[in-house]
Design an enzyme around this catalytic site. Structure first.
Site, PDB file in Angstrom:
ATOM      1  N   SER A 138     -41.552  15.428  15.059  1.00  0.00           N
ATOM      2  CA  SER A 138     -41.217  14.959  16.291  1.00  0.00           C
ATOM      3  C   SER A 138     -41.760  14.322  17.087  1.00  0.00           C
ATOM      4  CB  SER A 138     -40.369  15.872  17.169  1.00  0.00           C
ATOM      5  OG  SER A 138     -40.590  15.121  18.931  1.00  0.00           O
ATOM      6  N   TYR A 151     -42.862  23.421  22.638  1.00  0.00           N
ATOM      7  CA  TYR A 151     -42.129  22.431  21.627  1.00  0.00           C
ATOM      8  C   TYR A 151     -42.262  21.423  21.316  1.00  0.00           C
ATOM      9  CZ  TYR A 151     -39.204  19.688  19.802  1.00  0.00           C
ATOM     10  OH  TYR A 151     -38.233  18.480  18.626  1.00  0.00           O
TER      11      TYR A 151
HETATM   12  N1  LIG Z   1     -32.491  15.403  19.383  1.00  0.00           N
HETATM   13  C1  LIG Z   1     -34.051  15.205  19.122  1.00  0.00           C
HETATM   14  O1  LIG Z   1     -34.032  13.840  20.033  1.00  0.00           O
HETATM   15  C2  LIG Z   1     -34.831  15.089  18.337  1.00  0.00           C
HETATM   16  C3  LIG Z   1     -35.548  14.546  18.493  1.00  0.00           C
HETATM   17  C4  LIG Z   1     -37.153  14.978  17.833  1.00  0.00           C
HETATM   18  C5  LIG Z   1     -37.427  16.288  16.811  1.00  0.00           C
HETATM   19  N2  LIG Z   1     -36.023  16.319  16.971  1.00  0.00           N
HETATM   20  C6  LIG Z   1     -35.891  17.884  16.038  1.00  0.00           C
HETATM   21  O2  LIG Z   1     -34.803  17.706  14.888  1.00  0.00           O
HETATM   22  C7  LIG Z   1     -34.502  18.534  14.344  1.00  0.00           C
HETATM   23  C8  LIG Z   1     -32.709  18.915  14.400  1.00  0.00           C
HETATM   24  O3  LIG Z   1     -32.945  18.527  15.449  1.00  0.00           O
HETATM   25  P1  LIG Z   1     -31.575  18.145  16.652  1.00  0.00           P
HETATM   26  O4  LIG Z   1     -31.670  16.825  17.016  1.00  0.00           O
HETATM   27  O5  LIG Z   1     -30.450  18.174  15.022  1.00  0.00           O
HETATM   28  O6  LIG Z   1     -30.756  19.232  17.217  1.00  0.00           O
HETATM   29  P2  LIG Z   1     -29.307  20.017  16.849  1.00  0.00           P
HETATM   30  O7  LIG Z   1     -27.939  18.659  16.703  1.00  0.00           O
HETATM   31  O8  LIG Z   1     -28.474  21.008  18.141  1.00  0.00           O
HETATM   32  O9  LIG Z   1     -28.674  20.499  15.988  1.00  0.00           O
HETATM   33  C9  LIG Z   1     -29.879  22.076  15.083  1.00  0.00           C
HETATM   34  C10 LIG Z   1     -29.883  21.932  14.216  1.00  0.00           C
HETATM   35  O10 LIG Z   1     -30.752  23.321  13.941  1.00  0.00           O
HETATM   36  C11 LIG Z   1     -29.991  24.810  13.787  1.00  0.00           C
HETATM   37  N3  LIG Z   1     -30.641  25.728  15.044  1.00  0.00           N
HETATM   38  C12 LIG Z   1     -30.971  25.927  15.876  1.00  0.00           C
HETATM   39  N4  LIG Z   1     -31.252  26.886  16.216  1.00  0.00           N
HETATM   40  C13 LIG Z   1     -31.160  28.524  15.301  1.00  0.00           C
HETATM   41  C14 LIG Z   1     -31.886  28.700  14.964  1.00  0.00           C
HETATM   42  N5  LIG Z   1     -31.587  30.487  15.967  1.00  0.00           N
HETATM   43  N6  LIG Z   1     -31.281  29.747  14.066  1.00  0.00           N
HETATM   44  C15 LIG Z   1     -30.144  28.903  12.409  1.00  0.00           C
HETATM   45  N7  LIG Z   1     -30.412  27.739  13.035  1.00  0.00           N
HETATM   46  C16 LIG Z   1     -30.876  27.279  14.488  1.00  0.00           C
HETATM   47  C17 LIG Z   1     -28.641  23.739  14.707  1.00  0.00           C
HETATM   48  O11 LIG Z   1     -27.508  25.152  14.741  1.00  0.00           O
HETATM   49  P3  LIG Z   1     -26.946  26.407  14.811  1.00  0.00           P
HETATM   50  O12 LIG Z   1     -27.017  26.545  16.437  1.00  0.00           O
HETATM   51  O13 LIG Z   1     -25.647  26.773  14.565  1.00  0.00           O
HETATM   52  O14 LIG Z   1     -27.826  27.688  14.579  1.00  0.00           O
HETATM   53  C18 LIG Z   1     -28.358  23.506  13.951  1.00  0.00           C
HETATM   54  O15 LIG Z   1     -27.914  23.112  12.698  1.00  0.00           O
HETATM   55  C19 LIG Z   1     -35.128  19.919  15.492  1.00  0.00           C
HETATM   56  O16 LIG Z   1     -36.016  20.400  14.581  1.00  0.00           O
HETATM   57  C20 LIG Z   1     -35.772  19.127  16.859  1.00  0.00           C
HETATM   58  O17 LIG Z   1     -36.807  19.460  17.075  1.00  0.00           O
HETATM   59  C21 LIG Z   1     -34.961  16.403  17.478  1.00  0.00           C
END
Ligand SMILES: NC(=O)c1ccc[n+]([C@@H]2O[C@H](COP(=O)([O-])OP(=O)(O)OC[C@H]3O[C@@H](n4cnc5c(N)ncnc54)[C@H](OP(=O)(O)O)[C@@H]3O)[C@@H](O)[C@H]2O)c1
Length: 259
Positions: A138, A151
């Site tokens: 991130s 985080y």
């Molecule tokens: N979106 C942003 O602004 C952003 C920015 C920087 C970095 N990131 C990083 O990108 C990555 C993906 O995030 P995203 O933005 O795509 O968010 P998201 O739409 O909330 O997706 C998160 C994914 O992780 C899974 N997940 C969460 N908790 C889990 C658990 N306890 N066990 C198994 N699976 C779990 C969720 O699946 P289920 O809910 O089905 O379990 C979902 O598939 C993360 O590492 C996040 O830190 C995101």
């Protein structure tokens, strides 16, 4: 026949990475909690791109999650040459707004499980002429973020870990890459419970998960060490490095309504 294992593949960036890899004819092992979403995605991508898909619904916050994934892989004889540690989430607001266990569970998903999967997968990845580890980090890894303190620290850990592991494995068949998205239009903000001000700030600079996935997969296959997606996020990390830390932290605290 080899597969890419993607954690957090049910939604957001992980789902977009699955779509990007499937379009390149790569077989998929999809992991997350949401059974129905995984099943639908696995069926759709399998049919659309003629790739093999399988999925496992498991909560990575549970202490037995890594063993469950490894048992599933061994029992089915899946060969894995790509590991994508993508699952992760944030908890926004004051540190004391969440219990110690809530912080610990997030740290398990964001740090412990990715490290354990890297370790457990090494023997499988070593069996291929070329293998990849892609860790989704991130832009929060590049500074302290009051209001997302644990985080941001978990992502700083993942960035350092990824670089260290990459160096250790530099003379092997395994390429290790860290990709750091900035604000991306996914369910992340909702799960992190970010406030109105942070949401409005994010909306101005949001990237799509598809754009992030495209850059992430390209960086992984190009064998890059570290990539921050998007110009604005790159510039943000540069200024966070350049400017006095207190100033950068105050600006973040303002976004998360802490001051
Ligand atoms: N979106 C942003 O602004 C952003 C920015 C920087 C970095 N990131 C990083 O990108 C990555 C993906 O995030 P995203 O933005 O795509 O968010 P998201 O739409 O909330 O997706 C998160 C994914 O992780 C899974 N997940 C969460 N908790 C889990 C658990 N306890 N066990 C198994 N699976 C779990 C969720 O699946 P289920 O809910 O089905 O379990 C979902 O598939 C993360 O590492 C996040 O830190 C995101």
């Amino acid at each position: 026949m080899s597969y890419a294992l993607i954690t957090g593949a049910s939604k957001g960036i992980g789902k977009a990475i699955a779509e990007t890899l499937a379009a390149q004819k790569i077989n998929l092992l999809l992991v997350a909690r949401s059974e129905e979403l995984l099943e639908q995605l696995a069926d759709n991508l399998g049919r659309q791109h003629q790739v093999k898909t399988a999925w496992l619904a498991t909560d990575l916050g549970d202490s037995g999650a890594t063993s469950a994934i490894m048992n599933w892989i061994r029992e089915n004889g899946y060969e894995v040459n790509i590991l994508v540690n993508n699952a992760g989430y944030g908890l926004s607001g004051r540190f004391d707004a969440y219990s110690a266990e809530a912080h610990a569970e997030m740290m398990r998903v964001n740090m412990t499980v990715p490290v354990m999967l890297c370790r457990e997968m090494l023997p499988l990845l070593q069996q291929h002429s070329q293998a990849y580890i892609l860790n989704i980090v991130s832009s929060a890894a590049y500074q302290a973020v009051p209001g997302l303190s644990v985080y941001a620290a978990s992502k700083a850990f993942m960035l350092r870990f990824t670089r260290g592991l990459r160096y250790e494995l530099r003379k092997t068949n395994i390429s290790v890459t860290a990709v750091s998205p900035g604000s991306t239009d996914t369910g992340f903000a909702h799960r992190a419970q970010v406030g109105e001000k942070a949401l409005k700030t994010a909306e101005k600079v949001n990237m799509t998960p598809e754009a992030v996935a495209k850059q992430a997969v390209a960086a992984m296959f190009a064998g890059k060490t570290e990539l921050i997606t998007g110009f604005i996020n790159k510039a943000g990390a540069f200024f966070a490095w350049l400017l006095p830390k207190k100033l950068v932290e105050k600006a973040s605290a303002g976004i998360y309504d802490l001051d």
